[in-house]
Scaffold this motif. Structure first.
Motif, PDB file in Angstrom:
ATOM      1  N   ALA A 161     156.092  42.383  43.706  1.00  0.00           N
ATOM      2  CA  ALA A 161     156.809  43.409  42.959  1.00  0.00           C
ATOM      3  C   ALA A 161     156.739  44.700  43.759  1.00  0.00           C
ATOM      4  CB  ALA A 161     156.205  43.615  41.581  1.00  0.00           C
ATOM      5  N   THR A 162     157.817  45.439  43.755  1.00  0.00           N
ATOM      6  CA  THR A 162     157.855  46.744  44.399  1.00  0.00           C
ATOM      7  C   THR A 162     157.710  47.818  43.328  1.00  0.00           C
ATOM      8  OG1 THR A 162     159.255  45.936  46.195  1.00  0.00           O
ATOM      9  CG2 THR A 162     159.214  48.316  45.818  1.00  0.00           C
ATOM     10  N   VAL A 163     156.710  48.683  43.485  1.00  0.00           N
ATOM     11  CA  VAL A 163     156.414  49.697  42.477  1.00  0.00           C
ATOM     12  C   VAL A 163     156.125  51.020  43.163  1.00  0.00           C
ATOM     13  CG1 VAL A 163     155.558  48.124  40.698  1.00  0.00           C
ATOM     14  CG2 VAL A 163     153.999  48.962  42.440  1.00  0.00           C
ATOM     15  N   SER A 164     156.465  52.111  42.485  1.00  0.00           N
ATOM     16  CA  SER A 164     156.096  53.451  42.938  1.00  0.00           C
ATOM     17  C   SER A 164     154.772  53.808  42.301  1.00  0.00           C
ATOM     18  CB  SER A 164     157.177  54.464  42.559  1.00  0.00           C
ATOM     19  OG  SER A 164     158.377  54.199  43.268  1.00  0.00           O
ATOM     20  N   LEU A 165     153.785  54.133  43.114  1.00  0.00           N
ATOM     21  CA  LEU A 165     152.442  54.414  42.624  1.00  0.00           C
ATOM     22  C   LEU A 165     152.024  55.817  43.037  1.00  0.00           C
ATOM     23  CD1 LEU A 165     150.740  50.983  43.508  1.00  0.00           C
ATOM     24  CD2 LEU A 165     151.495  51.763  41.255  1.00  0.00           C
ATOM     25  N   THR A 166     151.336  56.486  42.139  1.00  0.00           N
ATOM     26  CA  THR A 166     150.896  57.861  42.362  1.00  0.00           C
ATOM     27  C   THR A 166     149.389  57.899  42.482  1.00  0.00           C
ATOM     28  OG1 THR A 166     152.767  58.676  41.066  1.00  0.00           O
ATOM     29  CG2 THR A 166     150.933  60.213  41.444  1.00  0.00           C
ATOM     30  N   LYS A 167     148.895  58.608  43.478  1.00  0.00           N
ATOM     31  CA  LYS A 167     147.446  58.713  43.658  1.00  0.00           C
ATOM     32  C   LYS A 167     146.814  59.284  42.386  1.00  0.00           C
ATOM     33  CE  LYS A 167     143.933  60.755  46.694  1.00  0.00           C
ATOM     34  NZ  LYS A 167     143.240  59.486  47.017  1.00  0.00           N
ATOM     35  N   GLY A 168     145.798  58.592  41.875  1.00  0.00           N
ATOM     36  CA  GLY A 168     145.096  59.032  40.673  1.00  0.00           C
ATOM     37  C   GLY A 168     145.628  58.449  39.386  1.00  0.00           C
ATOM     38  N   GLU A 169     146.766  57.755  39.431  1.00  0.00           N
ATOM     39  CA  GLU A 169     147.302  57.204  38.183  1.00  0.00           C
ATOM     40  C   GLU A 169     146.574  55.920  37.790  1.00  0.00           C
ATOM     41  OE1 GLU A 169     150.934  54.791  37.726  1.00  0.00           O
ATOM     42  OE2 GLU A 169     151.365  55.267  39.845  1.00  0.00           O
ATOM     43  N   ARG A 170     146.571  55.637  36.499  1.00  0.00           N
ATOM     44  CA  ARG A 170     146.005  54.386  36.004  1.00  0.00           C
ATOM     45  C   ARG A 170     147.082  53.310  36.046  1.00  0.00           C
ATOM     46  NH1 ARG A 170     141.007  54.880  31.915  1.00  0.00           N
ATOM     47  NH2 ARG A 170     139.983  56.633  32.964  1.00  0.00           N
ATOM     48  N   MET A 213     147.501  57.280  48.838  1.00  0.00           N
ATOM     49  CA  MET A 213     148.506  58.330  48.717  1.00  0.00           C
ATOM     50  C   MET A 213     149.723  57.819  47.944  1.00  0.00           C
ATOM     51  SD  MET A 213     147.046  60.871  50.228  1.00  0.00           S
ATOM     52  CE  MET A 213     148.383  62.039  50.503  1.00  0.00           C
ATOM     53  N   SER A 214     150.385  58.720  47.262  1.00  0.00           N
ATOM     54  CA  SER A 214     151.545  58.358  46.450  1.00  0.00           C
ATOM     55  C   SER A 214     152.663  57.816  47.331  1.00  0.00           C
ATOM     56  CB  SER A 214     152.048  59.580  45.684  1.00  0.00           C
ATOM     57  OG  SER A 214     151.023  60.099  44.852  1.00  0.00           O
ATOM     58  N   GLY A 215     153.407  56.834  46.791  1.00  0.00           N
ATOM     59  CA  GLY A 215     154.519  56.280  47.550  1.00  0.00           C
ATOM     60  C   GLY A 215     154.997  54.971  46.958  1.00  0.00           C
ATOM     61  N   GLU A 216     155.886  54.313  47.664  1.00  0.00           N
ATOM     62  CA  GLU A 216     156.419  53.026  47.231  1.00  0.00           C
ATOM     63  C   GLU A 216     155.628  51.916  47.922  1.00  0.00           C
ATOM     64  OE1 GLU A 216     160.850  51.733  46.373  1.00  0.00           O
ATOM     65  OE2 GLU A 216     160.380  51.386  48.498  1.00  0.00           O
ATOM     66  N   TYR A 217     155.157  50.971  47.093  1.00  0.00           N
ATOM     67  CA  TYR A 217     154.286  49.906  47.598  1.00  0.00           C
ATOM     68  C   TYR A 217     154.791  48.546  47.138  1.00  0.00           C
ATOM     69  CZ  TYR A 217     150.884  53.469  48.944  1.00  0.00           C
ATOM     70  OH  TYR A 217     150.261  54.546  49.531  1.00  0.00           O
ATOM     71  N   ARG A 218     154.418  47.559  47.912  1.00  0.00           N
ATOM     72  CA  ARG A 218     154.693  46.179  47.561  1.00  0.00           C
ATOM     73  C   ARG A 218     153.365  45.525  47.153  1.00  0.00           C
ATOM     74  NH1 ARG A 218     156.654  44.876  52.117  1.00  0.00           N
ATOM     75  NH2 ARG A 218     158.774  45.509  51.609  1.00  0.00           N
ATOM     76  N   VAL A 241     148.104  44.738  48.835  1.00  0.00           N
ATOM     77  CA  VAL A 241     149.022  45.868  48.666  1.00  0.00           C
ATOM     78  C   VAL A 241     149.454  46.334  50.056  1.00  0.00           C
ATOM     79  CG1 VAL A 241     149.285  48.228  47.811  1.00  0.00           C
ATOM     80  CG2 VAL A 241     147.945  46.572  46.501  1.00  0.00           C
ATOM     81  N   GLU A 242     150.731  46.669  50.189  1.00  0.00           N
ATOM     82  CA  GLU A 242     151.224  47.199  51.459  1.00  0.00           C
ATOM     83  C   GLU A 242     152.346  48.188  51.196  1.00  0.00           C
ATOM     84  OE1 GLU A 242     154.537  43.915  52.820  1.00  0.00           O
ATOM     85  OE2 GLU A 242     152.429  43.388  53.157  1.00  0.00           O
ATOM     86  N   ARG A 243     152.529  49.102  52.132  1.00  0.00           N
ATOM     87  CA  ARG A 243     153.662  50.019  52.063  1.00  0.00           C
ATOM     88  C   ARG A 243     154.969  49.221  52.191  1.00  0.00           C
ATOM     89  NH1 ARG A 243     152.560  55.479  54.276  1.00  0.00           N
ATOM     90  NH2 ARG A 243     150.309  55.731  54.605  1.00  0.00           N
ATOM     91  N   THR A 244     156.017  49.735  51.615  1.00  0.00           N
ATOM     92  CA  THR A 244     157.316  49.096  51.824  1.00  0.00           C
ATOM     93  C   THR A 244     157.930  49.512  53.159  1.00  0.00           C
ATOM     94  OG1 THR A 244     158.369  50.865  50.548  1.00  0.00           O
ATOM     95  CG2 THR A 244     157.794  48.833  49.372  1.00  0.00           C
ATOM     96  N   SER A 245     157.414  50.611  53.728  1.00  0.00           N
ATOM     97  CA  SER A 245     157.841  51.022  55.067  1.00  0.00           C
ATOM     98  C   SER A 245     156.866  50.455  56.091  1.00  0.00           C
ATOM     99  CB  SER A 245     157.879  52.547  55.179  1.00  0.00           C
ATOM    100  OG  SER A 245     156.551  53.069  55.197  1.00  0.00           O
ATOM    101  N   ASP A 246     157.218  50.563  57.375  1.00  0.00           N
ATOM    102  CA  ASP A 246     156.348  50.070  58.440  1.00  0.00           C
ATOM    103  C   ASP A 246     155.383  51.134  58.936  1.00  0.00           C
ATOM    104  OD1 ASP A 246     157.605  47.634  58.306  1.00  0.00           O
ATOM    105  OD2 ASP A 246     159.001  48.053  59.953  1.00  0.00           O
ATOM    106  N   GLU A 247     155.346  52.293  58.304  1.00  0.00           N
ATOM    107  CA  GLU A 247     154.503  53.391  58.756  1.00  0.00           C
ATOM    108  C   GLU A 247     153.044  53.164  58.371  1.00  0.00           C
ATOM    109  OE1 GLU A 247     156.257  56.735  56.906  1.00  0.00           O
ATOM    110  OE2 GLU A 247     158.054  56.745  58.177  1.00  0.00           O
ATOM    111  N   GLY A 248     152.170  53.999  58.939  1.00  0.00           N
ATOM    112  CA  GLY A 248     150.756  53.935  58.589  1.00  0.00           C
ATOM    113  C   GLY A 248     149.965  53.126  59.596  1.00  0.00           C
ATOM    114  N   LEU A 249     148.775  52.718  59.190  1.00  0.00           N
ATOM    115  CA  LEU A 249     147.923  51.894  60.035  1.00  0.00           C
ATOM    116  C   LEU A 249     147.893  50.470  59.495  1.00  0.00           C
ATOM    117  CD1 LEU A 249     144.761  54.020  60.965  1.00  0.00           C
ATOM    118  CD2 LEU A 249     146.829  53.616  62.289  1.00  0.00           C
ATOM    119  N   TRP A 250     147.979  49.507  60.419  1.00  0.00           N
ATOM    120  CA  TRP A 250     148.006  48.101  60.051  1.00  0.00           C
ATOM    121  C   TRP A 250     147.034  47.343  60.943  1.00  0.00           C
ATOM    122  CZ3 TRP A 250     151.900  46.105  56.515  1.00  0.00           C
ATOM    123  CH2 TRP A 250     152.751  47.085  56.021  1.00  0.00           C
TER     124      TRP A 250
END
Length: 690
Positions: A483-492, A523-528, A541-550
């Motif tokens: 599932a692709t979801v937008s998640l915010t840092k600190g949210e339940r 960090m807040s963003g769109e995740y898979r 969990v992974e970012r939907t983009s290819d950015e970041g560290l892998w």
């Protein structure tokens, strides 16, 4: 004080209590409890202490000697009958070999034992086991395997060279072995197993390792003779056991281990006649037989056509039916085994623990629809079972595929703790489960396992797993839902319909709160969100983009993976086989927990593990292990494997060699704000620090 006097006092007290007067008169003297019996053998009191709580003495005995006994009632039951012939109320003739013996009295049960614990084969032979006792007992005295009391290790009487006798009370579920000395030892040197000699009465006693009850055994006192030269075992009941003959379609059932057995070719719709069973409605498994006439023993066979083994438990009056060659690969059967389960008509556990390949040790599940299999079975309150595609230990297809529903009745098994675990595939009772007989059904179409009697039709559907209300669906990877979801840092974050969610999540992404909820820590963003629904049961969990560290590499696993029993790395679904971006089990998306700060948790499986760090999801931004600052290299750093004297210059991994498995679970904290990049390894659990 005798019983008559006690009764007089009791009646008097009752009369006083029920009189018209309110005055209560106390007796001048209260009765005393009877003292421990004083037992004497040939005038010698048994005052020495044996086995902590037993009394006895050493005595020289001669074969054929008449021995006097005092302080003993019912001498014929007090003495071991294979050592004594009772001639009067207080005398018995000793039948054992002349020598010095320990004579030990059990005050609690009123039983006397003869021992020569220093004697060994060929002069002596011993029996150790469970659910058995002294020949004068009416129930099992030794209820578990032990050598800590005279009833636990009973001496046989040597009657001639290599020939021994012993009389024992045997309960219905007895087990024992013979031992060549007074204590434990190996099979090769000390133990005599059932498979080592020929049992001449297989309907009464059977076994391979342990001697145990045969199909027509009844609890009672038995005289046993073992002849090691002839290699034979004979057993005779003190109360004659009537031998019954049982027939299926006219074929006589023959002894086979603990059962009577016949092999029959059965056709769907065929009438089967059970002869001399006296009623079969409470004996047969309902998936195989529809009773036509209980009294006449006639039933219609409703299972699939095939060659079947029918096993009759004459003690429990239960019939087990199975065709071992049938399996799910050809669409004919599934199999279930485990512990705490039994025949559906027994209302108790009747099957030994985890005996998939043994006769009546597992239940055949018949196909009732395409991809749906069922069996009826009694499930105890602590049952633990697993499903198999064939009668083969390597064919498990269980709760890693079939979600138990509803969750309050059935649960999936998991070994370990929420920090480090593995899903076992076992089916367990849920918190609302009640022991009883049920129809257990596995459904490949909906990927669920359920109790047919307890599950409404609207619940027989695929489980809808949700994250923050978004359903997980099949996606880019086989065996995974996503599932692709937008998640915010600190949210339940809410997780719906997952059993054991505490055991599934990557700890760098989710922090568990005291109320059982989870807070998103990246960090807040769109995740898979990826759920390995048909494999490890873990969530990635992974970012939907290819950015970041892998991270990708070989011989590492999800951060919740318990390091035990994951199997050989090249064949294990829990361990990455090599560098790849095509399977979430083979890569990790590091959680950015603060700007430029990344974290990742993983299991290092062995000294040969190799991990490569990349600045995106791809092959073009590799971060070399030789170009970063590693804060602690005592167990993790530039990998030990393929070293160049200071470690591999490209990959990260173990810095300690010769660790086969369970090297350690690590949390990497990677600070890309510094130059060079700082990598801080933290050993959470394992052997890497040794």
């Amino acid at each position: 004080m005798n019983k008559t006097l006690y009764s007089v006092i009791l009646v008097a007290a009752m009369c006083l209590a029920s009189s018209c007067s309110d005055e209560i008169v106390r007796p001048d003297e209260w009765p005393e409890w009877p003292a421990k019996a004083v037992v004497k053998v040939n005038g010698l009191e048994l005052t020495d202490t044996y086995y902590t709580t037993f009394n006895g003495t050493k005595l020289s005995l001669t074969q054929g000697q008449t021995v006097d006994f005092d302080g003993v009632d019912k001498l014929q039951y007090t003495l071991q009958s294979h050592f004594w012939d009772v001639t009067s109320a207080g005398q018995a003739v000793f039948k054992g070999a002349t020598g010095n013996y320990d004579v030990i009295y059990d005050h609690l049960n009123g039983l006397l034992y003869i021992e020569q614990p220093e004697a060994e084969y060929p002069d002596a032979l011993y029996v150790i086991g469970e659910q058995l006792g002294h020949s004068g007992a009416t129930e099992a005295i030794s209820t578990f395997w032990s050598i800590d009391a005279p009833d636990n290790v009973q001496s046989c009487r040597r009657v001639s060279s290599d020939k021994f006798e012993i009389s024992l009370y045997l309960a219905q579920d007895f087990k024992f072995k013979f031992f060549r000395h007074h204590g434990w030892g190996s099979h090769e040197e000390i133990e005599i197993w059932a498979e080592d000699i020929t049992i001449n009465q297989p309907t009464l006693v059977t076994g391979t390792g342990d001697f145990c009850a045969g199909p027509l055994f009844q609890a009672g006192v038995y005289d046993i003779t073992v002849d090691l030269t002839a290699g034979t075992f004979d057993i005779v009941s003190r109360v004659p056991v009537q031998q019954e003959d049982y027939y299926v379609n006219g074929a006589l059932m023959e002894p086979s281990g603990a059962f009577l057995h016949t092999r029959q070719t059965l056709t769907t719709g065929q009438e089967v006649v059970f002869g001399n069973f006296g009623g079969i409605a409470d004996m047969v498994q309902p998936q195989f037989f529809k009773v036509i006439s209980d009294v006449e023993g006639r039933a219609e066979f409703i299972g699939p056509t095939g060659e079947y083994d029918l096993y009759f438990d004459a003690g429990g009056m239960l019939i087990y039916t199975e065709c071992p060659s049938m399996n799910e690969y050809d669409g004919t059967a599934m199999w279930v085994t485990g512990s705490g389960f039994g025949h559906p008509k027994a209302s108790r556990a009747t099957v030994g623990a985890w005996k998939l390949t043994e006769a009546a040790g597992s239940f055949q599940m018949v196909r009732v629809a395409e991809g749906v299999y069922e069996t009826s079975m009694y499930l105890a309150g602590d049952f633990d079972v697993k499903f198999y595609r064939a009668r083969d230990w390597g064919s498990a297809r269980s709760t890693q595929l079939f979600e138990p529903v509803p969750g309050n009745l059935l649960a999936k098994g998991v070994a370990g703790t929420p920090d480090y675990c593995m899903f076992t595939g076992d089916l367990l009772p849920g918190p609302g489960f009640t022991a009883g007989s049920y129809t257990v059904r596995v459904d490949f179409n909906n990927k669920i396992v359920y109790l047919a009697e307890m599950t409404p039709q609207d619940k027989i559907r695929p489980v809808d797993y949700k994250v923050n209300g978004v359903s997980l669906k099949p996606g880019r990877y086989d065996e995974f839902l996503e599932a692709t979801v937008s998640l915010t840092k600190g949210e339940r974050v809410s997780f719906e319909n997952f059993q054991c969610i505490d055991y599934m999540l990557q700890p760098e992404y989710f922090v568990r709160n005291d109320d059982g909820s989870y807070t998103f820590s990246a960090m807040s963003g769109e995740y898979r969100v990826l759920y390995d629904v048909d494999g490890t049961e873990y969530i990635w969990v992974e970012r939907t983009s290819d950015e970041g560290l892998w991270i990708t590499g070989q011989y590492f696993g999800h951060g919740r993976t318990g390091g035990w029993d994951v199997g050989y790395h090249d064949d294990s679904i829990y361990i990455s086989k090599g560098w790849s971006w095509d399977n979430p089990r083979q890569y990790l998306c590091c959680a950015e927990t603060a700007p430029g700060i990344y974290e990742s948790t993983f299991l290092i499986h062995s000294s040969w593990s190799q991990l490569t760090l990349y600045g995106n999801r791809g092959w073009d931004k590799r971060i070399m292990s030789s170009e970063v600052t590693i804060t602690d290299t005592s167990s993790f750093g530039r990998s030990f494997a393929w070293q160049d004297g200071v470690g591999n210059d490209a990959n990260f991994g173990c810095t300690v060699g010769d660790i086969g498995q369970e090297y350690g679970t690590y949390r990497l904290v990677i600070d890309t704000n510094q130059s060079p990049v700082v990598v801080k390894p933290v050993l959470l659990d394992g052997h890497g620090h040794h």
